[in-house]
Design a protein around this motif. Structure first.
Motif, PDB file in Angstrom:
ATOM      1  N   PRO A  91      52.857   2.982   0.116  1.00 54.08           N
ATOM      2  CA  PRO A  91      51.880   2.115   0.783  1.00 54.08           C
ATOM      3  C   PRO A  91      51.505   2.648   2.168  1.00 54.08           C
ATOM      4  O   PRO A  91      52.310   3.312   2.824  1.00 54.08           O
ATOM      5  CB  PRO A  91      52.596   0.772   0.887  1.00 54.08           C
ATOM      6  CG  PRO A  91      54.049   1.111   0.832  1.00 54.08           C
ATOM      7  CD  PRO A  91      54.162   2.349  -0.013  1.00 54.08           C
ATOM      8  N   LEU A  92      50.293   2.358   2.600  1.00 54.99           N
ATOM      9  CA  LEU A  92      49.855   2.691   3.949  1.00 54.99           C
ATOM     10  C   LEU A  92      50.560   1.744   4.917  1.00 54.99           C
ATOM     11  O   LEU A  92      50.553   0.534   4.715  1.00 54.99           O
ATOM     12  CB  LEU A  92      48.329   2.528   4.062  1.00 54.99           C
ATOM     13  CG  LEU A  92      47.740   2.707   5.457  1.00 54.99           C
ATOM     14  CD1 LEU A  92      47.966   4.131   5.956  1.00 54.99           C
ATOM     15  CD2 LEU A  92      46.253   2.376   5.429  1.00 54.99           C
ATOM     16  N   GLU A  93      51.180   2.279   5.944  1.00 57.47           N
ATOM     17  CA  GLU A  93      51.933   1.477   6.907  1.00 57.47           C
ATOM     18  C   GLU A  93      51.189   1.410   8.236  1.00 57.47           C
ATOM     19  O   GLU A  93      51.523   2.102   9.194  1.00 57.47           O
ATOM     20  CB  GLU A  93      53.327   2.074   7.107  1.00 57.47           C
ATOM     21  CG  GLU A  93      54.157   2.136   5.838  1.00 57.47           C
ATOM     22  CD  GLU A  93      55.504   2.771   6.075  1.00 57.47           C
ATOM     23  OE1 GLU A  93      56.277   2.245   6.896  1.00 57.47           O
ATOM     24  OE2 GLU A  93      55.770   3.815   5.454  1.00 57.47           O
ATOM     25  N   ASP A 106      51.242  -0.720  10.553  1.00 55.62           N
ATOM     26  CA  ASP A 106      52.035  -1.164  11.701  1.00 55.62           C
ATOM     27  C   ASP A 106      52.620   0.020  12.478  1.00 55.62           C
ATOM     28  O   ASP A 106      52.943  -0.105  13.663  1.00 55.62           O
ATOM     29  CB  ASP A 106      53.139  -2.130  11.266  1.00 55.62           C
ATOM     30  CG  ASP A 106      54.103  -1.529  10.259  1.00 55.62           C
ATOM     31  OD1 ASP A 106      53.632  -0.820   9.340  1.00 55.62           O
ATOM     32  OD2 ASP A 106      55.315  -1.776  10.386  1.00 55.62           O
ATOM     33  N   LEU A 107      52.699   1.202  11.848  1.00 59.63           N
ATOM     34  CA  LEU A 107      53.204   2.387  12.548  1.00 59.63           C
ATOM     35  C   LEU A 107      52.222   2.886  13.609  1.00 59.63           C
ATOM     36  O   LEU A 107      52.607   3.656  14.489  1.00 59.63           O
ATOM     37  CB  LEU A 107      53.521   3.503  11.554  1.00 59.63           C
ATOM     38  CG  LEU A 107      54.702   3.236  10.626  1.00 59.63           C
ATOM     39  CD1 LEU A 107      54.830   4.342   9.598  1.00 59.63           C
ATOM     40  CD2 LEU A 107      55.989   3.065  11.413  1.00 59.63           C
ATOM     41  N   LYS A 134      57.550   5.044  14.627  1.00 63.63           N
ATOM     42  CA  LYS A 134      58.966   5.410  14.542  1.00 63.63           C
ATOM     43  C   LYS A 134      59.076   6.886  14.923  1.00 63.63           C
ATOM     44  O   LYS A 134      58.090   7.613  14.969  1.00 63.63           O
ATOM     45  CB  LYS A 134      59.454   5.172  13.119  1.00 63.63           C
ATOM     46  CG  LYS A 134      59.231   3.736  12.685  1.00 63.63           C
ATOM     47  CD  LYS A 134      60.373   3.213  11.902  1.00 63.63           C
ATOM     48  CE  LYS A 134      60.243   1.748  11.824  1.00 63.63           C
ATOM     49  NZ  LYS A 134      60.173   0.981  10.831  1.00 63.63           N
ATOM     50  N   THR A 165      51.176   9.994  15.207  1.00 64.68           N
ATOM     51  CA  THR A 165      49.866   9.361  15.110  1.00 64.68           C
ATOM     52  C   THR A 165      48.910  10.061  16.071  1.00 64.68           C
ATOM     53  O   THR A 165      49.312  10.960  16.816  1.00 64.68           O
ATOM     54  CB  THR A 165      49.938   7.857  15.467  1.00 64.68           C
ATOM     55  OG1 THR A 165      50.204   7.730  16.873  1.00 64.68           O
ATOM     56  CG2 THR A 165      51.005   7.144  14.665  1.00 64.68           C
ATOM     57  N   TYR A 169      53.573  11.851   8.117  1.00 65.82           N
ATOM     58  CA  TYR A 169      54.948  11.681   7.668  1.00 65.82           C
ATOM     59  C   TYR A 169      55.522  13.050   7.330  1.00 65.82           C
ATOM     60  O   TYR A 169      54.915  13.790   6.565  1.00 65.82           O
ATOM     61  CB  TYR A 169      55.003  10.825   6.400  1.00 65.82           C
ATOM     62  CG  TYR A 169      54.393   9.458   6.545  1.00 65.82           C
ATOM     63  CD1 TYR A 169      55.178   8.355   6.870  1.00 65.82           C
ATOM     64  CD2 TYR A 169      53.030   9.261   6.317  1.00 65.82           C
ATOM     65  CE1 TYR A 169      54.614   7.095   6.976  1.00 65.82           C
ATOM     66  CE2 TYR A 169      52.463   8.004   6.432  1.00 65.82           C
ATOM     67  CZ  TYR A 169      53.255   6.931   6.765  1.00 65.82           C
ATOM     68  OH  TYR A 169      52.701   5.682   6.880  1.00 65.82           O
ATOM     69  N   ASP A 199      48.215  10.210   6.466  1.00 69.13           N
ATOM     70  CA  ASP A 199      47.313   9.134   6.060  1.00 69.13           C
ATOM     71  C   ASP A 199      46.250   8.997   7.138  1.00 69.13           C
ATOM     72  O   ASP A 199      46.558   8.669   8.285  1.00 69.13           O
ATOM     73  CB  ASP A 199      48.072   7.811   5.887  1.00 69.13           C
ATOM     74  CG  ASP A 199      48.986   7.815   4.670  1.00 69.13           C
ATOM     75  OD1 ASP A 199      48.789   8.668   3.786  1.00 69.13           O
ATOM     76  OD2 ASP A 199      49.877   6.958   4.602  1.00 69.13           O
ATOM     77  N   LYS A 255      43.288  -0.987   3.977  1.00 66.56           N
ATOM     78  CA  LYS A 255      44.286  -0.257   3.179  1.00 66.56           C
ATOM     79  C   LYS A 255      43.762   0.164   1.816  1.00 66.56           C
ATOM     80  O   LYS A 255      44.537   0.406   0.891  1.00 66.56           O
ATOM     81  CB  LYS A 255      45.574  -1.079   3.021  1.00 66.56           C
ATOM     82  CG  LYS A 255      46.264  -1.400   4.324  1.00 66.56           C
ATOM     83  CD  LYS A 255      47.562  -2.134   4.081  1.00 66.56           C
ATOM     84  CE  LYS A 255      48.274  -2.435   5.379  1.00 66.56           C
ATOM     85  NZ  LYS A 255      49.562  -3.106   5.146  1.00 66.56           N
TER      86      LYS A 255
END
Length: 181
Positions: A49-51, A53-54, A59, A64, A96, A107, A148
């Motif tokens: 899944p696309l996250e 919130d990152l 993390k 990003t 990632y 992403d 998303k």
């Protein structure tokens, strides 16, 4: 083996032997699948899944558009692509690193309004340019909007040299729903 014994019999004519050999070769060609060395597979795009919130709470293991390493080049480096030509279309990204389960991926999150104005060729060009940049760092890409929704992918088999890659873009069907092709 049975066909070879028939071909070896002296009473068979040269024509019958040739026909048997041709039939054996034809059946072997049809029944034996090509080896993996002949047709390296390109893996399917990640289904993680696309996250989103990152983007606001990154993390340590993700990068990003807002992550900058003051000591060295941050990989993958998509800032140059964003500043050069994608300032309105490319809003952000989440990179990632490779894991035991999946290869490295980025992403991309695009501005849906700008994306929807692009035709198929422009979308393909965007995915190809950023996919090529990410590939140079060993990353696959997936393109999403902020809802998303998956819009496109650029996935490579990095075990081949050069890497074999595939682009999939979402296409609308007759009732307006999009799906990756």
């Amino acid at each position: 083996m049975h066909i070879l014994r028939l071909c070896d019999r002296p009473w068979r004519s040269q024509r019958q032997r040739s026909l048997s050999l041709l039939l054996t070769i034809s059946l072997t060609t049809l029944l034996v699948p090509p080896s993996l060395a002949q047709t390296p597979a390109i893996p399917s795009p990640s289904n993680a899944p696309l996250e989103l919130d990152l983007l606001t709470k990154p993390k340590d293991y993700v990068i990003t558009a807002n992550t900058i390493n003051p000591e060295r080049l941050t990989v993958p480096s998509l800032w140059w692509a964003k500043q050069n030509s994608e300032t309105k279309l490319l809003d952000n990204w989440i990179a990632y690193p490779a894991s035991e389960k999946e290869p490295a991926r980025v992403d991309l999150i695009v501005n849906q309004q700008i994306w929807s104005l692009l035709d198929y060729v422009d979308r393909y060009d965007f995915v190809n340019r950023l996919g090529s940049t990410a590939r140079n760092f060993g990353y696959n890409i997936r393109v999403f909007n902020y809802q998303k929704e998956p819009l496109a992918t650029y996935t490579c088999n990095f075990n081949t040299s050069p890497a074999l890659c595939s682009i999939q873009t979402a296409v609308k069907n007759k009732i307006g729903l999009e799906r990756l092709l």
